[in-house]
Design a protein around this motif. Structure first.
Motif, mmCIF file in Angstrom:
data_model
loop_
_atom_site.group_PDB
_atom_site.id
_atom_site.type_symbol
_atom_site.label_atom_id
_atom_site.label_comp_id
_atom_site.label_asym_id
_atom_site.label_seq_id
_atom_site.Cartn_x
_atom_site.Cartn_y
_atom_site.Cartn_z
ATOM 1 N N THR A 40 10.065 -2.486 4.468
ATOM 2 C CA THR A 40 9.423 -1.746 3.389
ATOM 3 C C THR A 40 10.406 -1.533 2.253
ATOM 4 O O THR A 40 11.601 -1.768 2.405
ATOM 5 C CB THR A 40 8.937 -0.375 3.887
ATOM 6 N N GLY A 41 9.906 -1.089 1.123
ATOM 7 C CA GLY A 41 10.791 -0.765 0.013
ATOM 8 C C GLY A 41 10.070 -0.739 -1.315
ATOM 9 O O GLY A 41 8.873 -1.033 -1.399
ATOM 10 N N PRO A 42 10.815 -0.398 -2.354
ATOM 11 C CA PRO A 42 10.230 -0.217 -3.678
ATOM 12 C C PRO A 42 9.546 -1.464 -4.242
ATOM 13 O O PRO A 42 8.713 -1.351 -5.131
ATOM 14 C CB PRO A 42 11.417 0.172 -4.562
ATOM 15 N N GLY A 43 9.851 -2.618 -3.724
ATOM 16 C CA GLY A 43 9.196 -3.836 -4.193
ATOM 17 C C GLY A 43 7.684 -3.808 -4.014
ATOM 18 O O GLY A 43 6.951 -4.526 -4.694
ATOM 19 N N TYR A 44 7.219 -2.960 -3.100
ATOM 20 C CA TYR A 44 5.774 -2.820 -2.876
ATOM 21 C C TYR A 44 5.155 -1.753 -3.772
ATOM 22 O O TYR A 44 3.949 -1.511 -3.697
ATOM 23 C CB TYR A 44 5.488 -2.489 -1.401
ATOM 24 N N GLY A 45 5.962 -1.119 -4.613
ATOM 25 C CA GLY A 45 5.461 -0.072 -5.501
ATOM 26 C C GLY A 45 4.304 -0.507 -6.388
ATOM 27 O O GLY A 45 3.294 0.209 -6.490
ATOM 28 N N PRO A 46 4.405 -1.673 -7.043
ATOM 29 C CA PRO A 46 3.284 -2.101 -7.884
ATOM 30 C C PRO A 46 1.975 -2.286 -7.097
ATOM 31 O O PRO A 46 0.899 -1.924 -7.582
ATOM 32 C CB PRO A 46 3.764 -3.429 -8.475
ATOM 33 N N GLU A 47 2.068 -2.797 -5.881
ATOM 34 C CA GLU A 47 0.865 -2.931 -5.052
ATOM 35 C C GLU A 47 0.301 -1.560 -4.684
ATOM 36 O O GLU A 47 -0.919 -1.366 -4.672
ATOM 37 C CB GLU A 47 1.168 -3.727 -3.781
ATOM 38 N N ALA A 48 1.190 -0.611 -4.377
ATOM 39 C CA ALA A 48 0.747 0.747 -4.052
ATOM 40 C C ALA A 48 0.064 1.376 -5.258
ATOM 41 O O ALA A 48 -0.967 2.049 -5.113
ATOM 42 C CB ALA A 48 1.932 1.600 -3.595
ATOM 43 N N ASP A 49 0.609 1.151 -6.455
ATOM 44 C CA ASP A 49 -0.006 1.687 -7.667
ATOM 45 C C ASP A 49 -1.399 1.103 -7.885
ATOM 46 O O ASP A 49 -2.331 1.817 -8.268
ATOM 47 C CB ASP A 49 0.876 1.422 -8.885
ATOM 48 N N LEU A 50 -1.565 -0.191 -7.629
ATOM 49 C CA LEU A 50 -2.890 -0.820 -7.753
ATOM 50 C C LEU A 50 -3.871 -0.227 -6.753
ATOM 51 O O LEU A 50 -5.047 0.007 -7.074
ATOM 52 C CB LEU A 50 -2.789 -2.332 -7.562
ATOM 53 N N LEU A 64 -16.333 4.825 -3.054
ATOM 54 C CA LEU A 64 -15.115 4.956 -2.254
ATOM 55 C C LEU A 64 -15.417 4.694 -0.780
ATOM 56 O O LEU A 64 -16.413 5.181 -0.244
ATOM 57 C CB LEU A 64 -14.527 6.366 -2.420
ATOM 58 N N THR A 65 -14.559 3.915 -0.135
ATOM 59 C CA THR A 65 -14.714 3.589 1.283
ATOM 60 C C THR A 65 -13.447 3.950 2.042
ATOM 61 O O THR A 65 -12.381 4.169 1.452
ATOM 62 C CB THR A 65 -14.987 2.087 1.487
ATOM 63 N N TRP A 66 -13.588 3.993 3.370
ATOM 64 C CA TRP A 66 -12.412 4.206 4.217
ATOM 65 C C TRP A 66 -11.390 3.091 3.999
ATOM 66 O O TRP A 66 -10.184 3.333 4.055
ATOM 67 C CB TRP A 66 -12.813 4.273 5.685
ATOM 68 N N ARG A 67 -11.852 1.867 3.755
ATOM 69 C CA ARG A 67 -10.918 0.760 3.507
ATOM 70 C C ARG A 67 -10.045 1.059 2.308
ATOM 71 O O ARG A 67 -8.815 0.853 2.357
ATOM 72 C CB ARG A 67 -11.670 -0.559 3.304
ATOM 73 N N HIS A 68 -10.648 1.566 1.227
ATOM 74 C CA HIS A 68 -9.855 1.921 0.043
ATOM 75 C C HIS A 68 -8.756 2.919 0.410
ATOM 76 O O HIS A 68 -7.596 2.762 0.027
ATOM 77 C CB HIS A 68 -10.739 2.576 -1.035
ATOM 78 N N ILE A 69 -9.160 3.966 1.128
ATOM 79 C CA ILE A 69 -8.235 5.061 1.440
ATOM 80 C C ILE A 69 -7.110 4.584 2.358
ATOM 81 O O ILE A 69 -5.929 4.836 2.095
ATOM 82 C CB ILE A 69 -8.995 6.240 2.069
ATOM 83 N N LEU A 70 -7.464 3.874 3.426
ATOM 84 C CA LEU A 70 -6.435 3.398 4.352
ATOM 85 C C LEU A 70 -5.514 2.382 3.680
ATOM 86 O O LEU A 70 -4.289 2.429 3.872
ATOM 87 C CB LEU A 70 -7.077 2.798 5.612
ATOM 88 N N HIS A 71 -6.085 1.504 2.875
ATOM 89 C CA HIS A 71 -5.278 0.503 2.169
ATOM 90 C C HIS A 71 -4.246 1.181 1.270
ATOM 91 O O HIS A 71 -3.070 0.781 1.245
ATOM 92 C CB HIS A 71 -6.211 -0.402 1.347
ATOM 93 N N GLU A 72 -4.679 2.220 0.548
ATOM 94 C CA GLU A 72 -3.744 2.952 -0.304
ATOM 95 C C GLU A 72 -2.625 3.569 0.525
ATOM 96 O O GLU A 72 -1.441 3.460 0.170
ATOM 97 C CB GLU A 72 -4.464 4.053 -1.082
ATOM 98 N N GLU A 73 -2.969 4.211 1.634
ATOM 99 C CA GLU A 73 -1.947 4.853 2.462
ATOM 100 C C GLU A 73 -0.964 3.831 3.037
ATOM 101 O O GLU A 73 0.246 4.073 3.078
ATOM 102 C CB GLU A 73 -2.589 5.664 3.587
ATOM 103 N N VAL A 74 -1.468 2.696 3.475
ATOM 104 C CA VAL A 74 -0.589 1.650 4.023
ATOM 105 C C VAL A 74 0.366 1.141 2.949
ATOM 106 O O VAL A 74 1.571 1.010 3.177
ATOM 107 C CB VAL A 74 -1.425 0.488 4.620
#
Length: 121
Positions: A40-50, A64-74
């Motif tokens: 893991t690391g900051p390189g995934y920051g842009p994906e997390a922001d999306l 809004l779906t559970w997929r959206h929420i879980l995807h954001e948390e992951v």
């Protein structure tokens, strides 16, 4: 009796956590103790922001779906390189996954039979 965290379905939190514990035991039986890098690391920051934006947009549009929420948390977990913050994010991932399972169970139960009335004291 419904306990805190039962999501309106008495005993659901204990049931889901027992299922998770059984799966963890099965994983240990199959794979033993595993020791991997976090990856893991900051390189995934842009994906997390999306993913955060997708959650905000979906909520605003009423889709809004559970997929959206879980995807954001992951993806928020993927963006962490600090062990303490990564642990916090992974706990959030686990909590959302547990709540999603509880929602599945609640929906299944509501199709089978109405839930008993809540016990008041």
């Amino acid at each position: 009796m419904t306990q805190p965290g039962d999501y309106g379905l008495p005993g659901s939190l204990n049931r889901v956590l027992s299922d998770v514990a059984a799966e963890r035991a099965a994983q240990d039986a199959m794979w033993g103790v595993q020791d991997h890098a976090d990856g893991t690391g900051p390189g995934y920051g842009p994906e997390a922001d999306l993913a955060k934006r997708a959650v905000t947009d979906a909520a605003a549009e009423g889709r809004l779906t559970w997929r959206h929420i879980l995807h954001e948390e992951v993806l928020e977990a993927f963006a962490e390189d600090d062990a303490d913050r990564l642990r916090d994010e992974l706990i959030q991932v686990a909590a959302v996954a547990v709540k999603w399972v509880q929602d599945l169970d609640r929906r299944t139960r509501s199709k089978e039979a109405p839930a008993p009335p809540p016990v008041t004291g």
